[in-house]
Design an enzyme around this catalytic site. Structure first.
Site, mmCIF file in Angstrom:
data_model
loop_
_atom_site.group_PDB
_atom_site.id
_atom_site.type_symbol
_atom_site.label_atom_id
_atom_site.label_comp_id
_atom_site.label_asym_id
_atom_site.label_seq_id
_atom_site.Cartn_x
_atom_site.Cartn_y
_atom_site.Cartn_z
ATOM 1 C CD GLU A 117 -2.313 -1.254 2.909
ATOM 2 O OE1 GLU A 117 -2.244 -0.245 3.651
ATOM 3 O OE2 GLU A 117 -2.861 -2.311 3.239
ATOM 4 C CE LYS A 119 4.763 5.090 7.095
ATOM 5 N NZ LYS A 119 4.689 6.527 7.368
ATOM 6 C CG ASP A 121 3.959 12.523 5.176
ATOM 7 O OD1 ASP A 121 3.765 12.225 6.367
ATOM 8 O OD2 ASP A 121 4.868 13.268 4.786
ATOM 9 C CE1 TYR A 231 -3.436 2.313 9.173
ATOM 10 C CE2 TYR A 231 -3.457 4.298 7.815
ATOM 11 C CZ TYR A 231 -3.250 3.681 9.035
ATOM 12 O OH TYR A 231 -2.865 4.413 10.122
ATOM 13 C CE LYS A 319 9.638 7.121 5.887
ATOM 14 N NZ LYS A 319 9.211 7.593 7.183
ATOM 15 C CB CYS A 413 9.391 47.296 -10.358
ATOM 16 S SG CYS A 413 9.487 45.874 -11.460
ATOM 17 C CB CYS A 416 10.071 48.346 -15.200
ATOM 18 S SG CYS A 416 8.743 48.664 -14.034
ATOM 19 C CB CYS A 429 5.786 46.273 -10.497
ATOM 20 S SG CYS A 429 6.151 47.315 -11.916
ATOM 21 C CB CYS A 434 6.634 46.288 -15.632
ATOM 22 S SG CYS A 434 7.718 45.116 -14.793
HETATM 23 S S1 IVH Z 1 -0.410 0.326 8.815
HETATM 24 C C1 IVH Z 1 0.596 -1.954 12.331
HETATM 25 N N1 IVH Z 1 -0.792 1.336 6.444
HETATM 26 O O1 IVH Z 1 2.178 5.117 9.041
HETATM 27 C C2 IVH Z 1 0.394 -1.163 11.133
HETATM 28 N N2 IVH Z 1 0.058 2.737 8.149
HETATM 29 O O2 IVH Z 1 4.285 4.209 11.231
HETATM 30 C C3 IVH Z 1 0.046 0.199 11.426
HETATM 31 N N3 IVH Z 1 0.432 5.041 7.444
HETATM 32 O O3 IVH Z 1 0.640 5.594 12.155
HETATM 33 C C4 IVH Z 1 -0.030 1.092 10.315
HETATM 34 N N4 IVH Z 1 -0.242 4.794 5.369
HETATM 35 O O4 IVH Z 1 -0.158 6.959 10.193
HETATM 36 C C5 IVH Z 1 -0.371 1.557 7.690
HETATM 37 N N5 IVH Z 1 -1.195 2.115 4.301
HETATM 38 C C6 IVH Z 1 -0.787 2.329 5.550
HETATM 39 C C7 IVH Z 1 -0.358 3.611 5.984
HETATM 40 C C8 IVH Z 1 0.080 3.762 7.289
HETATM 41 C C9 IVH Z 1 0.215 5.647 6.274
HETATM 42 C C10 IVH Z 1 0.979 5.710 8.642
HETATM 43 C C11 IVH Z 1 0.078 5.632 9.833
HETATM 44 C C12 IVH Z 1 0.832 4.979 10.910
HETATM 45 C C13 IVH Z 1 2.231 5.108 10.455
HETATM 46 C C14 IVH Z 1 3.000 3.903 10.927
#
Ligand code: IVH
Length: 667
Positions: A117, A119, A121, A231, A319, A413, A416, A429, A434
């Site tokens: 999946e 991840k 942010d 998730y 990551k 500016c 010009c 400006c 200009c």
């Molecule tokens: S699973 C035990 N799946 O990552 C598994 N986490 O460090 C727990 N996160 O706190 C998390 N996308 O905020 C999982 N597809 C995903 C995720 C995900 C983002 C974040 C989540 C979690 C942190 C884990």
């Protein structure tokens, strides 16, 4: 309808709306148009307004936010919300797979089934459904205890207030987990709004999402474009799962949105391929991700693997390269945009950030520079989100030597030399010629509602400016047919037409010319008012702020902008050059005869002497007005070349029909 029937209809509407929300938000494949959806919603709102006792907290109309809280209550998660251990290299990820096999006493040649999946942010939340109804929602907090953000989560349209019953029976209890986030485009818009309101920026989409979700006033959250991907689960009662993939699919069936990019991979190599594939998409996704999560699919294996410290052994976050780096600001410059706004830009020692070399970063505006106290020579943390221009997150003050130089945007500016008009956080400006703004100003000058120079469009402007044929707006009036014909894709005849159009624009009346000058805050309407009040460009040019403010519709901001514009010497010179070139600035003819006052005109066919807009202006200047269709209230139909059905309609109704020449005489 009796009350029972109304209640039934309300429930029916709620169910339909919930279902269409699901199709729209979760499956991304709506079955009805927005208009049809709005109709359902409007009917529901109307019924609920008439019968407020039938409003239920889980009605789809109730996502607008509730009264603000004093503070958040805390919520203890039934099962802790774990975190993930990270890998950063392919080798570490292969080792994760080997470790699993060792732990399960499987041969190395065996391949494990994983779910992969993206991840996200954002920030993790847990939502609890009981009997299919949303009860509580909380942030992850420290993993054991989080904050009760139920009211805020209820405003997110992708979080269902009721689980969908269409596909699966609903569980007695479901704790479901997901990541709340904000799309990069929405983040950018949000920051732009904040800039306009003079509020500090959010450093990145993650902070924007967190800041929006942790609002004590859920009405504010309701206005923020938050979204979620689910998730995983916590405690579930009344449903059993065998695999993680089955969990994801079932969640989706209950109306809980999951990421469509999620995938089942056979063996770690497929999972690594997924990582590479998603990595390649990272910049084009409209949300921020910082890696890929790899999870063992079978739940019995997950159970056997268990957790170490606070991370499961069965999952890992592989990551991506970080999107932040530190570098040094060499200097700060003001960059002038095509609308004249000065933006401070940090020129930095080039640094690689997430695979891209970055050497410039926007500092947004003076307020942001002051707030972050960014100085030339500073070491800074720089960040890049999606395809957004890199930004300075903060100054690393511990690296200061004392030689750093504070920065102020200039009051002239840099392109010009014209004066800069300060408005809230914007510095702009005001130079008419200009070079940074020239193309944009010509586009405006020539536009239909300004000087209406047909054919002088974006492409031609581009060539004229780039080839150096037009350096000032007035240069347009000195172009020769040969010069234009020498440009790309310009036939002799089109060149002739353009010269004619330029020539024809010299007689445009004062309101249009004032509007065409592109004075900040002077739109079409204000252009008309200024023309009427001052009667000539010269009188307007010598007006003082008090003279302008004495006019009803003119406030201090417009007055200041007009005066500053005409205080600028090079702008005055340019107006003189326009005059020398033959632009006549004729005042709008006063309403000369009461005879035409209130008369209704309709135009049909092509006019020789006027554009439709001009004809309309002329009719209005004699007190008449223009309608779009012929009726018995029409006084005159003006028939140009090849008149349409309006002329026959006029004949039928016995309305006077005039030729364009007759119309001119009448004026
Ligand atoms: S699973 C035990 N799946 O990552 C598994 N986490 O460090 C727990 N996160 O706190 C998390 N996308 O905020 C999982 N597809 C995903 C995720 C995900 C983002 C974040 C989540 C979690 C942190 C884990």
């Amino acid at each position: 309808m009796d009350k029972k029937a109304i209640e039934r209809r309300i429930n029916e509407l709620r169910e339909q709306i919930n279902y269409h929300n699901y199709l729209y938000y979760v499956l991304d494949s709506p079955e009805i148009s927005d208009a049809e959806y709005d109709k359902l919603m409007q009917e529901l709102v109307k019924l609920e307004n008439t019968y407020p006792d039938l409003i239920a907290p889980d009605s789809p109309t109730q996502r607008i936010g509730a009264p603000p809280l004093e503070e958040f209550q805390s919520v203890t998660h039934t099962l802790p919300m774990l975190s993930l251990s990270n890998t950063e290299t392919e080798e570490e990820t292969l080792e994760f797979d080997r470790r699993i096999k060792r732990f399960l006493h499987l041969p190395e040649s065996e391949s494990i089934e994983y779910v992969t999946e993206p991840k996200l942010d954002g920030l993790a939340v847990e939502v609890v459904y009981e009997g299919g109804r949303l009860r509580v929602g909380s942030t992850r907090g420290d993993g054991f205890t989080g904050e009760d953000v139920t009211l805020n989560l209820r405003t997110i349209r992708t979080i269902p207030l009721n689980l969908l019953k269409k596909h699966e029976p609903t569980p007695e209890k479901l704790e479901v987990r997901g990541e709340v986030f904000i799309r990069v485009r929405d983040f950018r818009e949000l920051n732009q709004q904040r800039e306009e309101n003079g509020e500090p920026f959010f450093a990145n989409p993650r902070n924007a999402a967190a800041g929006s979700l942790r609002q004590l006033d859920s009405k504010i959250t309701a206005k923020r474009p938050l979204d979620i991907f689910f998730y995983g689960i916590g405690e579930v009662m009344g449903h059993r799962f065998e695999t993680h993939w089955e969990i994801l699919n079932t969640l989706r069936g209950w109306g809980l949105k999951t990421n469509p990019l999620n995938k089942v991979c056979h063996g770690i190599h497929e999972a690594i391929d997924f990582y590479k594939e998603i990595g390649g998409m990272r910049d084009s996704l409209d949300y921020e991700i910082d890696g890929v999560v790899i999870k063992v699919n079978r739940l019995d294996l997950q159970e056997r693997l268990g957790t170490v410290a606070r991370s499961p052994r069965w999952a890992v976050a592989y990551k991506f390269e970080p999107r932040q780096a530190t570098t040094k600001i060499l200097k700060i410059e003001a960059q002038v945009g095509r609308t004249g706004i000065l933006t401070p830009v940090a020129i930095m020692e080039p640094v690689r950030i997430g695979g891209v070399t970055v050497s410039r970063s926007t500092l947004h505006n003076q307020d942001e520079i002051d707030r972050k106290d960014v100085r030339a020579g500073d070491w800074v943390l720089v960040q890049r989100a999606g395809d957004v221009i890199p930004e300075v997150v903060k100054v690393i003050t511990s690296k200061r030597t004392g030689k750093e130089i504070p920065y102020r945007l200039p009051d002239k500016c840099p392109v010009c030399g014209s004066n800069v008009l300060k408005e809230d956080v914007y510095y702009r400006c005001i130079g008419m010629n200009c070079p940074a703004q020239l193309k944009e100003r010509i586009r405006h000058f020539a536009s239909r509602r300004a000087m209406d120079i047909e054919g002088l469009g974006e492409k031609l402007t581009e060539q004229l400016v780039d080839k150096g044929l037009v350096k000032n707006i007035s240069d347009i009036y000195y172009l020769t047919k040969e010069q234009i014909a020498g440009l790309e894709r310009m036939a002799d005849k089109s060149a002739r037409n353009i010269i004619d159009a330029v020539e024809g624009s010299k007689g445009r009346e004062l309101p249009r010319v004032i509007y065409a000058l592109g004075i900040r805050h002077v739109g079409e309407q204000i252009g008309k008012i200024l023309a009427q009040q001052f009667g000539s460009i010269e009188r307007l040019m010598s007006a003082m702020e008090e003279d302008l403010q004495a006019i009803d519709t003119i406030g201090p901001e417009i007055a200041r902008s007009v005066v500053q514009f005409f205080n600028q010497k090079n702008n005055i010179k340019e107006i003189e050059r326009l005059r020398e070139a033959g632009v006549a600035f004729p005042p709008l003819s006063k309403i000369q005869s009461e005879k035409l006052k209130g008369k209704v005109f309709v135009f049909t066919g092509a006019l020789k002497f006027f554009s439709r807009d001009e004809a309309k202006d002329r009719v209005e200047s004699v007190g008449g007005h223009v309608a779009s269709s012929v009726s018995k209230n029409t006084d005159f139909v003006i028939a140009g070349e090849e008149p349409g059905s309006k002329a026959s309609k006029a004949r039928e109704l016995g309305v006077t029909i005039l030729t364009e020449d007759e119309f001119l005489k009448m004026l």
